[in-house]
Scaffold this motif. Structure first.
Motif, PDB file in Angstrom:
ATOM      1  N   VAL A  60       0.833  -1.162   0.049  1.00  0.00           N
ATOM      2  CA  VAL A  60      -0.012  -0.010   0.041  1.00  0.00           C
ATOM      3  C   VAL A  60       0.750   1.043  -0.079  1.00  0.00           C
ATOM      4  CG1 VAL A  60      -1.898  -1.155   1.256  1.00  0.00           C
ATOM      5  CG2 VAL A  60      -0.125   0.062   2.406  1.00  0.00           C
ATOM      6  N   ASP A  61       0.166   2.376  -0.311  1.00  0.00           N
ATOM      7  CA  ASP A  61       0.861   3.572  -0.232  1.00  0.00           C
ATOM      8  C   ASP A  61       0.619   4.471   0.776  1.00  0.00           C
ATOM      9  OD1 ASP A  61      -1.291   4.620  -1.263  1.00  0.00           O
ATOM     10  OD2 ASP A  61      -0.442   5.153  -3.010  1.00  0.00           O
ATOM     11  N   GLU A  62       0.823   5.586   0.880  1.00  0.00           N
ATOM     12  CA  GLU A  62       0.578   6.657   1.917  1.00  0.00           C
ATOM     13  C   GLU A  62      -0.872   6.904   2.031  1.00  0.00           C
ATOM     14  OE1 GLU A  62       2.635   7.568  -0.685  1.00  0.00           O
ATOM     15  OE2 GLU A  62       4.328   7.249   0.324  1.00  0.00           O
ATOM     16  N   THR A  63      -1.695   6.540   1.037  1.00  0.00           N
ATOM     17  CA  THR A  63      -2.982   7.125   1.009  1.00  0.00           C
ATOM     18  C   THR A  63      -4.121   5.915   1.677  1.00  0.00           C
ATOM     19  OG1 THR A  63      -3.265   6.207  -1.318  1.00  0.00           O
ATOM     20  CG2 THR A  63      -2.701   8.410  -0.933  1.00  0.00           C
ATOM     21  N   ARG A  79       3.100  10.570   6.685  1.00  0.00           N
ATOM     22  CA  ARG A  79       3.465  10.514   5.127  1.00  0.00           C
ATOM     23  C   ARG A  79       4.160   9.076   5.017  1.00  0.00           C
ATOM     24  NH1 ARG A  79       6.906  13.463   8.201  1.00  0.00           N
ATOM     25  NH2 ARG A  79       9.143  12.844   8.143  1.00  0.00           N
ATOM     26  N   ALA A  80       4.304   8.306   5.788  1.00  0.00           N
ATOM     27  CA  ALA A  80       5.240   6.989   5.910  1.00  0.00           C
ATOM     28  C   ALA A  80       4.553   5.994   4.890  1.00  0.00           C
ATOM     29  CB  ALA A  80       5.090   6.238   7.518  1.00  0.00           C
ATOM     30  N   SER A  81       5.434   5.323   4.142  1.00  0.00           N
ATOM     31  CA  SER A  81       4.848   4.383   3.306  1.00  0.00           C
ATOM     32  C   SER A  81       4.451   3.149   4.033  1.00  0.00           C
ATOM     33  CB  SER A  81       5.790   4.018   2.183  1.00  0.00           C
ATOM     34  OG  SER A  81       6.877   3.413   2.720  1.00  0.00           O
ATOM     35  N   GLN A  96       7.569   2.871   6.715  1.00  0.00           N
ATOM     36  CA  GLN A  96       8.883   3.306   6.628  1.00  0.00           C
ATOM     37  C   GLN A  96       8.638   4.717   6.164  1.00  0.00           C
ATOM     38  OE1 GLN A  96      11.196   1.414   3.328  1.00  0.00           O
ATOM     39  NE2 GLN A  96      12.730   1.121   4.920  1.00  0.00           N
ATOM     40  N   TRP A  97       9.756   5.750   6.644  1.00  0.00           N
ATOM     41  CA  TRP A  97       9.704   6.935   6.269  1.00  0.00           C
ATOM     42  C   TRP A  97      11.007   7.567   6.464  1.00  0.00           C
ATOM     43  CZ3 TRP A  97       8.215   4.924  10.797  1.00  0.00           C
ATOM     44  CH2 TRP A  97       8.665   5.164  12.101  1.00  0.00           C
ATOM     45  N   ARG A  98      11.385   8.694   5.964  1.00  0.00           N
ATOM     46  CA  ARG A  98      12.561   9.381   5.992  1.00  0.00           C
ATOM     47  C   ARG A  98      12.577  10.496   7.061  1.00  0.00           C
ATOM     48  NH1 ARG A  98      17.181   9.893   3.350  1.00  0.00           N
ATOM     49  NH2 ARG A  98      16.527   8.582   1.749  1.00  0.00           N
ATOM     50  N   ASP A  99      13.324  10.645   7.959  1.00  0.00           N
ATOM     51  CA  ASP A  99      13.655  11.533   8.713  1.00  0.00           C
ATOM     52  C   ASP A  99      15.149  12.230   8.704  1.00  0.00           C
ATOM     53  OD1 ASP A  99      13.481  13.154  11.173  1.00  0.00           O
ATOM     54  OD2 ASP A  99      13.721  11.837  12.638  1.00  0.00           O
ATOM     55  N   GLY A 100      14.999  13.383   8.004  1.00  0.00           N
ATOM     56  CA  GLY A 100      16.345  13.888   7.475  1.00  0.00           C
ATOM     57  C   GLY A 100      17.013  13.001   6.905  1.00  0.00           C
TER      58      GLY A 100
END
Length: 110
Positions: A60-63, A79-81, A96-100
């Motif tokens: 799935v994606d963020e939606t 916003r995490a995938s 999973q998401w990006r933090d910096g």
């Protein structure tokens, strides 16, 4: 087929593969055998890679997921995938998401 007849490739190949075969037609036997060995190994790897994937895997994606009802844990940004997997009858949500410059992740059993 006699030793004088040249083999013909299958007619149902896409254009890129047919072009690659045309490029190989004039190669020597040792080169063709090396390519053949590689292609056999690649085919075996492709089959084993597809066998390793669980049949009930749903990405799935963020939606949201396929049903549209992803709930994000309090410590996971919206916003995490999200990847949803079912393993041995248990459903897991992988966030999973990006933090910096870092990639953060969290696994939640449902």
């Amino acid at each position: 087929m006699t030793s004088q007849e040249r083999p013909t490739p299958p007619a149902d190949l896409d254009d890129d593969v047919a072009e690659a075969l045309r490029l190989l037609e004039d190669s020597d036997a040792a080169h063709l055998r090396a390519v053949s060995t590689y292609l056999e190994a690649l085919a075996a790897w492709t089959e084993s890679a597809s066998d390793d994937e669980p049949e009930s895997d749903a990405s799935v994606d963020e939606t949201g997921d396929a049903d549209g009802d992803v709930e994000y844990p309090a410590d996971v940004p919206e916003r995490a995938s999200v990847t949803v997997k079912e393993i041995a009858g248990t459903t897991y949500h992988y966030y999973q998401w990006r933090d910096g410059d870092r990639i953060e992740s969290k696994t939640v059993q449902r």
